[in-house]
Design a protein around this motif. Structure first.
Motif, PDB file in Angstrom:
ATOM      1  N   ALA A 151      89.638  38.389  16.172  1.00  0.00           N
ATOM      2  CA  ALA A 151      90.683  37.373  16.036  1.00  0.00           C
ATOM      3  C   ALA A 151      90.062  35.993  15.946  1.00  0.00           C
ATOM      4  O   ALA A 151      89.088  35.681  16.641  1.00  0.00           O
ATOM      5  CB  ALA A 151      91.656  37.436  17.210  1.00  0.00           C
ATOM      6  N   LEU A 152      90.626  35.156  15.074  1.00  0.00           N
ATOM      7  CA  LEU A 152      90.247  33.753  14.917  1.00  0.00           C
ATOM      8  C   LEU A 152      91.512  32.907  14.896  1.00  0.00           C
ATOM      9  O   LEU A 152      92.556  33.345  14.403  1.00  0.00           O
ATOM     10  CB  LEU A 152      89.465  33.519  13.621  1.00  0.00           C
ATOM     11  CG  LEU A 152      88.055  34.091  13.496  1.00  0.00           C
ATOM     12  CD1 LEU A 152      87.538  33.881  12.072  1.00  0.00           C
ATOM     13  CD2 LEU A 152      87.106  33.435  14.487  1.00  0.00           C
ATOM     14  N   ALA A 153      91.403  31.699  15.429  1.00  0.00           N
ATOM     15  CA  ALA A 153      92.505  30.738  15.369  1.00  0.00           C
ATOM     16  C   ALA A 153      91.902  29.353  15.218  1.00  0.00           C
ATOM     17  O   ALA A 153      90.964  28.995  15.939  1.00  0.00           O
ATOM     18  CB  ALA A 153      93.372  30.815  16.620  1.00  0.00           C
ATOM     19  N   VAL A 154      92.420  28.576  14.279  1.00  0.00           N
ATOM     20  CA  VAL A 154      91.913  27.231  13.997  1.00  0.00           C
ATOM     21  C   VAL A 154      92.995  26.221  14.330  1.00  0.00           C
ATOM     22  O   VAL A 154      94.162  26.384  13.929  1.00  0.00           O
ATOM     23  CB  VAL A 154      91.479  27.090  12.521  1.00  0.00           C
ATOM     24  CG1 VAL A 154      90.954  25.690  12.246  1.00  0.00           C
ATOM     25  CG2 VAL A 154      90.406  28.117  12.184  1.00  0.00           C
ATOM     26  N   THR A 155      92.633  25.173  15.041  1.00  0.00           N
ATOM     27  CA  THR A 155      93.587  24.134  15.420  1.00  0.00           C
ATOM     28  C   THR A 155      93.663  23.064  14.333  1.00  0.00           C
ATOM     29  O   THR A 155      92.878  23.075  13.366  1.00  0.00           O
ATOM     30  CB  THR A 155      93.179  23.502  16.757  1.00  0.00           C
ATOM     31  OG1 THR A 155      91.991  22.716  16.560  1.00  0.00           O
ATOM     32  CG2 THR A 155      92.894  24.571  17.798  1.00  0.00           C
TER      33      THR A 155
END
Length: 679
Positions: free
Chosen positions: A288-292
């Protein structure tokens, strides 16, 4: 500084679970991530990230996708339902069936009015998000193969999905597939498209099992550019807000940044995607990846560690998995420990030594070994969510799906057996709960799912609600703590408010607001002053009787200590020693922190203690000519991960620790990559 005997507890068999998926909401600065046991962790990232609460899972739960929508959290999994979670009560408030059975992915439209789910049966289901929940809208034309990933175009008119050997672009106006592209037409083996994305200019992005990231022309359905980023499957991708960068990772745990550039050719300017920064911050598969919005990347996977990384400057922060609050409870007077597992709880009596002193850092001989006093199992399908033991270890309580179970424990006499009797007569006024705390023997505080705090008295085989304490409307309890006498209760809620209750007289004080959320709070056993520690590492001391900060706080705690700020972890617990009222005992995930009032700050780091591998460093907490005479902060770093540190009876403290190598032993083998000079 006072000397203590430390009980090093390393037998807590805590096994962190792999991170399955995550979702970040910029408006609230919150990160939601799910683990392999079906639990969902909510991380507050407003100041520095910390785990604020946990939505417990069960044996049948599965969370494969998470989505934030205007502060509301939705999830989907193999159970085939779209769920909405109530963060205040920690319960599921909505269960909507999804056409096509198990659901692998979710996506949200840019206007945050619609949800789309991809299922095992090849269906894409569309839902309208309304105030009352979600309303079924329609289902798109069925396709062959499961829908593994899904993304929504910013215009709201197109959806892209990834499947085996296929990337599909759906037109919502026409309700059908307008383009279908094969993952690899020149290969005999099937290619699994694990993740997809779509840019504003209708460029499709996909990551597949060949380790490639492909960029597609949506109009022609052809690949315009392909980059071999990894040596194994690309499992996840995240697109930056400016859409000039794409982050990808997978079985090969390297996080690769692909950047959009323009080059001059004989045909003019051509747009290309090239590999940029690479970050090797994980040891196993990244799922999983999440970018702000500020281009900060959160990542997680099989190694169970949540990682925050960004560049420039090059910063990597690792947050090891911790057991949720309520997993470990200390009976201070009985010098015992209650450990929670998913299906049972264990009560341990700590060991003892005949020697009371010695040189700092030496190991004392054990004359009385630790003893497991009790192992209490729940029913076959029950998952224990929270546990608590009374100060004298005569009462044990735990929660199962919000239901309270209370037991009276009678220690064994010489040569006898312990006795356990369940309290079966529960008052109907006692509501379902998500958190409990023993105020004293046979007196319990319970944070109900409705937002009130119920004080429960237990006698014999009966539990009766004594009174209710109420917070401000719309506020929910995050954590509770009380003084040693059980007469004062401090409550931290989800609106970043700390409320002090005089249990006999009701609400007594509310601490002044702070810009950062509170991570730990404690009540001094003698002065009844409240010490609160915040995510920006500020320490505040408040006097409820005068309803203002103490003189010590105003003079010496104006700014966070540099010793604490340079570390990315937060303080997890505050405790005190009645025999040394000038000490404040804190801990984070890697060190003990001792604040000593009225002590001149040390100018140099103290020597390393032998055998214990302690590193002590002193620093002043205030500024000014006499600031050094006001307080000293000492940091004792630990080689293992600290799960809990608390004062027990007399001159003893207990430290529950986890060796990181124990976590690694339970992980599967990572991808083997041949390195230069190796085999």
């Amino acid at each position: 500084m006072a000397q203590y005997t430390i009980h090093n507890i390393r037998f807590y068999d805590f096994h962190p679970k792999a991170i399955q998926c995550m979702s970040y909401e910029d408006e609230t600065s919150r990160l939601a991530l799910s683990r392999a046991d079906g639990s969902i962790e909510i991380w507050n990232c407003k100041s520095r990230p910390f785990m604020q609460l946990v939505l417990p899972g069960d044996n049948d739960s599965s969370v494969e996708a998470l989505v934030w929508c205007r502060g509301r959290l939705f999830s989907a999994g193999l159970h085939g339902f779209l769920l909405e979670h109530n963060l205040a009560s920690r319960e599921v408030t909505l269960r909507t069936p999804v056409t096509g059975g198990p659901t692998w992915c979710l996506t949200l439209s840019k206007d945050k009015k619609k949800l789309a789910a991809g299922t095992e049966g090849g269906y894409v289901c569309i839902f309208d998000v309304v105030d009352e929940g979600v309303v079924y809208d329609r289902v798109l034309e069925k396709q062959e193969g499961r829908i593994l990933h899904i993304a929504w175009h910013s215009s709201g008119d197109y959806i892209v999905t990834g499947s085996v050997n296929c990337v599909r672009l759906w037109s919502l106006k026409e309700g059908r597939v307008t383009r279908c592209a094969l993952g690899a037409s020149n290969r005999k083996d099937e290619v699994i498209v694990w993740c997809v994305g779509i840019l504003d200019d209708m460029t499709l992005v996909s990551g597949d099992s060949c380790g490639k990231v492909c960029f597609w022309n949506a109009e022609l359905g052809t690949i315009t550019h392909s980059v071999q980023t990894h040596k194994a499957d690309v499992l996840t991708l995240a697109i930056c807000v400016d859409q000039n960068s794409v982050y990808v990772a997978g079985v090969d745990p390297t996080i690769v940044q692909l950047s959009r550039v323009e080059t001059n050719t004989s045909r003019g300017k051509v747009e290309m995607w090239i590999k940029g920064n690479q970050r090797s911050v994980h040891t196993h598969d990244v799922r999983a990846l999440a970018v702000t919005a500020t281009d900060r990347v959160y990542s997680g996977g099989v190694d169970t560690i949540l990682t925050l990384s960004y560049y420039p400057p090059k910063i990597v922060c690792k947050f090891p998995a911790l057991p949720p609050l309520g997993s470990i409870s200390v009976a201070q007077e009985a010098e015992s420990l209650l450990l929670q597992y998913s299906d049972h709880v264990e009560l341990w009596r700590l060991g003892a030594s005949s020697e009371e002193g010695g040189d700092s850092g030496t190991f004392l001989p054990i004359t009385e070994d630790r003893v497991k006093m009790l192992e209490l199992h729940g029913k076959e399908d029950e998952v224990i969510q929270w546990c608590a033991v009374s100060p004298k270890a005569l009462w044990i309580a735990y929660l199962v799906q919000g239901s309270l179970r209370i037991y009276h424990f009678t220690p064994p006499a010489s040569g006898g057996q312990p006795r356990v009797q369940r309290v079966r007569e529960m008052s109907r006024a006692i509501e379902r709960s998500h958190q409990i705390l023993w105020l004293s023997e046979a007196r319990l505080a319970s944070a109900s799912v409705t937002g009130t705090i119920q004080v429960i008295s237990v006698s014999g085989s009966e539990a009766v609600m004594e009174k209710e304490l109420t917070l401000e409307p719309g506020h929910s309890v995050l954590q509770m703590t009380c003084d040693m006498e059980g007469k004062t209760l401090a409550v931290v809620d989800d609106k970043n408010t700390i409320t002090i209750f005089d249990i006999e007289g009701g609400k007594s004080a509310v601490l002044p607001g702070h810009s950062a959320p509170c991570t730990a709070v404690g009540i001094h056993p003698l002065s009844k002053e409240v010490v609160a520690v915040y995510a920006d590492m500020s320490i505040k001391e408040y006097d409820p009787s005068r309803k203002r900060y103490t003189a010590f706080c105003r003079k010496h705690l104006n700014e966070p200590s540099p010793e604490l700020v340079k570390k990315h972890s937060v303080i997890q617990r505050v405790s005190f020693d009645p025999d040394h009222p000038d000490l404040i005992l804190l801990h984070n995930d890697s060190a003990f922190v001792v604040v000593q009032k009225g002590k001149k700050a040390a100018s140099e780091s103290q020597e390393r203690a032998p055998k214990m591998k302690k590193v002590m460093s002193g620093s002043s907490l205030g500024k000014g000519e006499d600031a050094g005479m006001g307080a000293q902060l000492s940091v004792i770093r630990r080689p293992n991960q600290v799960l809990l540190f608390s004062q027990v009876k007399g001159k003893a403290v207990v430290s529950v620790e986890l060796n990181p190598l124990q976590v690694m032993d339970h992980l599967p083998s990572p991808l083997k990559v041949k390195k230069y000079g190796g085999t």
